[in-house]
Design a protein around this motif. Structure first.
Motif, short mmCIF file in Angstrom:
data_model
loop_
_atom_site.label_atom_id
_atom_site.label_comp_id
_atom_site.label_asym_id
_atom_site.label_seq_id
_atom_site.Cartn_x
_atom_site.Cartn_y
_atom_site.Cartn_z
N ASN A 2 0.91 -1.29 -0.08
CA ASN A 2 0.17 -0.11 -0.10
C ASN A 2 0.73 1.31 -0.14
O ASN A 2 0.25 2.20 -0.20
CB ASN A 2 -0.89 -0.06 1.19
N THR A 29 -2.45 2.35 -3.12
CA THR A 29 -3.85 1.97 -2.72
C THR A 29 -4.76 2.03 -3.99
O THR A 29 -5.87 2.02 -3.50
CB THR A 29 -4.24 2.71 -1.48
N LEU A 30 -4.46 2.01 -5.33
CA LEU A 30 -5.34 2.09 -6.35
C LEU A 30 -5.72 0.49 -6.77
O LEU A 30 -4.85 -0.25 -6.96
CB LEU A 30 -4.63 2.86 -7.33
N ASP A 63 -5.37 -4.34 -3.77
CA ASP A 63 -6.35 -3.42 -3.18
C ASP A 63 -7.69 -3.87 -3.48
O ASP A 63 -7.87 -4.08 -4.47
CB ASP A 63 -5.90 -2.02 -3.73
N PRO A 92 -13.55 -0.57 -4.91
CA PRO A 92 -14.22 0.36 -4.15
C PRO A 92 -15.56 0.03 -3.97
O PRO A 92 -15.98 -0.65 -4.87
CB PRO A 92 -13.88 1.65 -4.86
N SER A 142 -15.99 4.69 -3.00
CA SER A 142 -15.39 4.95 -1.75
C SER A 142 -13.84 5.28 -1.96
O SER A 142 -13.25 5.72 -0.96
CB SER A 142 -15.67 3.76 -0.93
N ALA A 143 -13.14 4.87 -3.18
CA ALA A 143 -11.91 4.95 -3.33
C ALA A 143 -11.84 5.43 -4.85
O ALA A 143 -12.41 4.60 -5.58
CB ALA A 143 -10.89 3.87 -2.80
N SER A 166 -10.36 4.27 -8.49
CA SER A 166 -9.89 3.10 -9.23
C SER A 166 -9.42 3.12 -10.60
O SER A 166 -9.75 4.23 -11.31
CB SER A 166 -11.25 2.19 -9.36
#
Length: 168
Positions: A17, A81-82, A114, A117, A143-144, A146
């Protein structure tokens, strides 16, 4: 005696990460040699991006000392963290001294670790007028970030409002 042959193993490594990890490629000499054996290695293009996913290595010479049959080539992998697909790069061998090259290329695979999301949608309220129509605007969020294309299907469902009388 014939010169020994050099081969290289493929490597898979989780990206992590953050920070860096080291992908270690094992080079094998087919037989011990009474001579110093040298070979150069360098990274090559795959689906991973040099400078972002891994640190490119320009031609770097490594050696098998007398009697040694294994040596190591190293490539630094950059964590993130992708959420993305597994990515690859190549390690190419060249310029063997006192040996031949039996396998001149290895594949390094950077394994995505990871999670995908999650998708969410907000609630909205609108005041009803006596005539005409109004559009409701919903915001759909991840949420994140991508690196993958994310899609979702949606539909309306009757609640207190009915699609035949209240919805357009």
């Amino acid at each position: 005696d014939a010169a020994p042959s050099i081969t290289i193993e493929d490597v898979s490594i989780g990206e992590g990460n953050g920070g860096q990890r080291t992908a270690v490629f094992r080079l094998h000499l087919s037989a011990p040699s009474g001579k110093l054996v040298k070979v150069s290695y360098a990274t090559g293009v795959g689906t991973a991006t040099a400078g972002t996913d891994y640190d490119a290595v320009s031609a770097t010479q490594i050696a098998f000392t007398t009697g040694q049959t294994v040596t190591l080539a190293r490539v630094l992998i950059n964590g993130d963290t992708l959420n993305e697909e597994n990515e690859t790069f190549k390690v190419n061998l060249s310029g063997a001294i006192n040996a031949t090259i039996g396998d001149n290329q290895a594949i390094g695979t950077i394994l995505n670790d990871d999670p995908a999301p999650s998708i969410s949608i907000n609630d909205v309220n609108i005041s009803e007028d006596n005539s005409g129509t109004k559009n409701l605007k919903f915001t759909v969020s991840l949420s994140a970030p991508s690196a993958k294309t994310i899609s979702v299907n949606y539909t309306t469902a009757d609640g207190v409002a009915r699609s035949t009388t209240d919805d357009g």
